[in-house]
Enzyme design. Structure first.
Site, mmCIF file in Angstrom:
data_model
loop_
_atom_site.group_PDB
_atom_site.id
_atom_site.type_symbol
_atom_site.label_atom_id
_atom_site.label_comp_id
_atom_site.label_asym_id
_atom_site.label_seq_id
_atom_site.Cartn_x
_atom_site.Cartn_y
_atom_site.Cartn_z
ATOM 1 C CG ASP A 127 -1.984 -1.072 1.130
ATOM 2 O OD1 ASP A 127 -2.168 -1.600 0.002
ATOM 3 O OD2 ASP A 127 -2.606 -1.393 2.153
ATOM 4 C CB CYS A 128 3.461 2.462 2.199
ATOM 5 S SG CYS A 128 4.048 0.885 2.813
ATOM 6 C CE1 TYR A 129 8.673 3.140 0.089
ATOM 7 C CE2 TYR A 129 8.143 1.461 1.716
ATOM 8 C CZ TYR A 129 8.780 2.636 1.374
ATOM 9 O OH TYR A 129 9.521 3.305 2.305
#
Lengths: 388, 133
Positions: free
Chosen positions: A129-131
């Site tokens: 989700d963040c990368y």
């Protein structure tokens, strides 16, 4: 009269420090004696340039848009470690490439980066989700990276074995090609110019010592792996077998490709030639006496590398003067000897470090912590059983 | 006189009876030391030729006129001075002393002593030793 680090650094700042190489100092001590020489000389420079497998680089690539958490990473086809944070990696010197094998490995990538060449970076990720990015294929140069520093866990061995081959087959080793039937002997040392042989009891070299490292100013960061200060020594304290090692750290962006080079040992693997110079402050007569050591007083063992065991038989104890003479007598047979580390380049490094100090560009750093003496090596026991 | 030459044949020159011409017209004796032909039918031939100096020169002119590359060599290996760091690893396998350390620990290549075993090419960690054939 004893000198302090501060006093020597003040002399360097005034351009008054007397700096000589560990080879030059031998004649000075012979001429003037230890006491007078200790007053006269402020710094002795030591150096080595040879294969040091336990080497590698920490790199940070910076974030792409969208960003990726790099899992599998390769640089010019050489795998780098994907188990750090998103865009950090460690590239090991001995890692072979997927396409060229040991002919082009991690050490060659490191050399190419230092030489300013573009390197092909490929990375993959499962995406998070963040990368969110899952793939990346680009070209990077050293100047594009945030941080790039060599962090070599084991360099500048204090003494090392000489190698011979007692079998009837040619051997391909990290000690070079060993001809059958004791056809030759190889050795790897800068001898009387070698850093840790000039400070055998580590009186001045410790954590934080400032050094010449691949053409940059680097530091001793820790004791090296397989740190063996409990090794056998002569009555003066010089190691007779492999002894201390150092972990070194330095900024790749300040290095010179001349002093960091990829190497290939046929049938063995990739390695890296690393240029290291270490200044030894002449704080007192004891240290002066240590750096006056000559090749004729430094000994190592000729080991038979054809025995496939950890403990290989010692055929003879020899001095570095004998090894440097070009041949050694073993059981009545004259056997040719060859070096594996470059004394010519080591001398160049000792001179370069000498110039830095004389020009007031390099100051001595007193260790913030000394390394332990009496540290011995452990082996690895192979234990039976699938689970415990 | 005796001379060692390395000939390189482009594809179109392969198949011509050059050797016969060297013997017949230029009265040269030769010994084939190494011969190699690649997948593109480009050939490489290492010859030791024997004869009068003028005949050798004329023979070389003849070969060049037929698009054959001719290079005088002493040894089939070359040391690249930019890559060599004078570590000495090659001297470990050079039993004839063609590769040797000088008094100041630089590498020196006595190419006339080389017996072309090529082991130094493998022994060089810097890959600074290059085989011509």
């Amino acid at each position: 009269m004893a000198k302090s680090y501060q006093e020597i650094n003040e002399k360097i700042a005034r351009g008054e420090a007397v700096v000589v190489t560990a080879e030059e100092v031998i004649g000075i001590v012979k001429e003037r004696g230890v006491k007078e020489a200790a007053d006269y000389v402020d710094v002795v420079t030591t150096a080595t340039f040879g294969p040091m497998c336990s080497s590698g680089a920490f790199l940070n690539f910076g974030h792409s848009d969208p960003p990726i958490r790099m899992g599998e990473i390769s640089m010019n086809g050489v795998d780098a470690y994907g188990g750090l944070a998103a865009v950090d990696t460690y590239l090991g010197a001995t890692q072979p490439s997927a396409d060229k094998g040991i002919e082009y490995g991690g050490a060659h990538v490191i050399h190419d980066l230092i030489a300013g060449k573009e390197v092909h970076l490929v990375a993959k990720s499962q995406g998070t989700d963040c990368y969110p990015r899952t793939e990346l294929d680009t070209w990077v140069k050293l100047e594009d990276l945030n941080e790039a520093y060599l962090f070599n866990p084991r360099n500048v061995y204090q003494n090392y074995n000489a190698a011979i081959n007692g079998s009837s087959q040619r051997l391909y080793t990290y000690m070079g090609i060993l001809q059958p039937n004791m056809g030759n002997i190889t050795y790897s040392t800068a001898g009387e110019l070698s850093p840790l042989l000039n400070d055998p009891l580590l009186k001045t070299i410790g954590m934080g010592t400032r050094i010449f490292f691949g053409g940059a100013q680097g530091h001793v960061s820790w004791m090296g792996t397989q740190f063996n200060t409990a090794c056998p020594r002569d009555e003066k304290g010089y190691p007779q077998t492999p002894g201390a090692t150092l972990a070194l750290i330095g900024n790749m962006k300040e290095m010179d490709p001349k002093y960091i080079r990829g190497a290939v040992y046929e049938g063995y693997g990739t390695s890296m030639f690393v240029g290291v110079g270490i200044p030894i402050p002449i704080l007192n007569e004891e240290i002066m006496a240590f750096v006056a050591v000559e090749n004729k007083d430094l000994y190592t063992n000729v080991i038979d590398y054809s025995v496939p065991k950890k403990a290989k038989p010692v055929l003879k104890k020899v001095s570095y003067a004998e090894l440097r003479s070009g041949s050694v007598d073993i059981n009545g047979k004259n056997i040719r000897t060859s070096p594996l580390s470059s004394l010519k380049m080591a001398r160049e490094i000792a001179e370069e470090l000498n110039n830095w100090i004389k020009k007031g560009e390099f100051f001595l750093q007193e260790p913030i912590q000394s390394f332990p003496m009496g540290n011995s090596l452990k082996g690895l026991e192979i234990k039976e059983g699938e689970s415990r | 006189m005796t001379k060692k030459i390395l000939l390189s044949f482009p594809q179109k020159a392969a198949g011509q009876p050059m050797a016969m011409e060297l013997i017949k017209t230029y009265h040269l004796d030769f010994n084939i030391l190494k011969a190699f032909i690649d997948d593109n039918i480009k050939g490489t031939l290492l010859l030791e030729i024997k004869g009068e100096e003028a005949d050798i020169e004329a023979g070389i002119v003849y070969l060049r006129q037929h698009q054959i590359g001719v290079r005088d060599i002493e040894s089939v290996v070359e040391v690249d001075p930019d890559k060599c760091v004078s570590c000495g690893a090659c001297t470990a396998v050079c039993a004839v002393g063609a590769l040797e350390m000088t008094a100041d620990w630089s590498l020196i290549h006595h190419d006339d002593k080389c017996l072309e075993c090529m082991l130094c090419v493998k022994a060089c960690p810097m890959r600074a030793i290059h085989a011509l054939i």
